[in-house]
Design a protein around this motif. Structure first.
Motif, short mmCIF file in Angstrom:
data_model
loop_
_atom_site.label_atom_id
_atom_site.label_comp_id
_atom_site.label_asym_id
_atom_site.label_seq_id
_atom_site.Cartn_x
_atom_site.Cartn_y
_atom_site.Cartn_z
N LYS A 93 -0.87 5.92 0.30
CA LYS A 93 -0.21 5.36 -0.89
C LYS A 93 1.26 5.10 -0.61
O LYS A 93 1.82 4.08 -1.02
N PHE A 94 1.89 6.04 0.10
CA PHE A 94 3.31 5.85 0.46
C PHE A 94 3.48 4.58 1.28
O PHE A 94 4.34 3.75 0.99
N TRP A 95 2.65 4.43 2.33
CA TRP A 95 2.82 3.28 3.22
C TRP A 95 2.55 1.98 2.47
O TRP A 95 3.27 0.99 2.65
N GLN A 96 1.53 1.98 1.63
CA GLN A 96 1.25 0.76 0.86
C GLN A 96 2.40 0.44 -0.07
O GLN A 96 2.84 -0.70 -0.18
N ARG A 97 2.92 1.48 -0.72
CA ARG A 97 4.00 1.29 -1.68
C ARG A 97 5.27 0.75 -1.02
O ARG A 97 6.06 0.05 -1.65
N THR A 98 5.44 1.12 0.25
CA THR A 98 6.66 0.70 0.94
C THR A 98 6.42 -0.55 1.81
O THR A 98 7.23 -0.87 2.68
N GLY A 99 5.30 -1.24 1.57
CA GLY A 99 5.13 -2.57 2.14
C GLY A 99 4.37 -2.67 3.45
O GLY A 99 4.41 -3.71 4.11
N TRP A 100 3.68 -1.61 3.84
CA TRP A 100 2.93 -1.64 5.10
C TRP A 100 1.51 -2.11 4.82
O TRP A 100 0.93 -1.79 3.79
N ILE A 101 0.96 -2.84 5.77
CA ILE A 101 -0.34 -3.48 5.58
C ILE A 101 -1.35 -2.92 6.57
O ILE A 101 -1.08 -2.83 7.78
N LYS A 102 -2.53 -2.53 6.03
CA LYS A 102 -3.59 -2.00 6.89
C LYS A 102 -4.14 -3.09 7.82
O LYS A 102 -4.40 -4.20 7.38
N GLN A 103 -4.31 -2.76 9.08
CA GLN A 103 -4.89 -3.69 10.04
C GLN A 103 -6.40 -3.52 9.98
O GLN A 103 -6.95 -2.51 10.43
N VAL A 104 -7.07 -4.48 9.42
CA VAL A 104 -8.52 -4.39 9.27
C VAL A 104 -9.18 -4.68 10.62
O VAL A 104 -8.78 -5.60 11.34
N GLY A 105 -10.17 -3.87 10.95
CA GLY A 105 -10.96 -4.13 12.15
C GLY A 105 -10.35 -3.60 13.43
O GLY A 105 -10.87 -3.86 14.51
#
Ligand SMILES: CC(C)(COP(=O)(O)OP(=O)(O)OC[C@H]1O[C@@H](n2cnc3c(N)ncnc32)[C@H](O)[C@@H]1OP(=O)(O)O)[C@@H](O)C(=O)NCCC(=O)NCCS
Length: 117
Positions: A93-105
């Protein structure tokens, strides 16, 4: 500590190889947050961000990461990665909130080097 490389000597070696990219946050003389970062000349790799439970949700984690990103930018590094355990919901949640994007795959594969390799 997750493995032998998290020993005092391991961290000291990391800091030596990646001077000026890791930071601590202090309050009343105590360390209340820390982040390690290095780069390979192309990508940044951020490790072990942690803020003391007593000091969370005050912007310290964000500030530590912003400091690191600012340093990487000065070095011409245009992307930074983090490694996040899949079950660490709060950190996600922290990383998403601070603008980081999950690398899918993308899957990380690792190999021990030395006697256990
Ligand atoms: C993840 C961690 C470093 C966050 O540090 P922090 O100082 O509490 O984070 P900040 O206060 O800077 O929060 C930045 C933003 O993320 C949000 N956020 C932080 N933790 C959150 C949580 N658990 N759930 C939802 N949002 C969260 C904050 O609300 C804030 O958003 P806002 O600025 O829009 O209000 C801290 O929780 C921690 O040390 N966790 C244990 C170690 C860990 O898992 N580290 C990550 C390893 S990859």
């Amino acid at each position: 500590m997750h493995e032998d490389s998290d020993s005092k000597e391991g961290v000291a070696g990391y800091l030596e190889c990646n001077r000026g990219l890791s930071f601590v946050a202090r309050a009343q003389g105590r360390v209340v947050g820390a982040v390690l970062c290095g780069h390979d000349g192309w990508r940044g790799y951020l490790h072990h961000l942690a803020v003391a439970e007593t000091h969370r949700r005050k912007g310290i984690g964000r500030a530590l990461v912003e400091r690191v990103i600012g340093k990487l930018e000065l070095l011409g590094i245009r992307k930074c990665h983090i490694f996040l355990f899949g079950d660490n919901v709060a950190a996600r949640k922290f990383w998403q909130r601070t603008g980081w994007i999950k690398q899918v795959g993308l899957t990380i594969m690792s190999k021990n080097i030395g006697p256990n390799g």
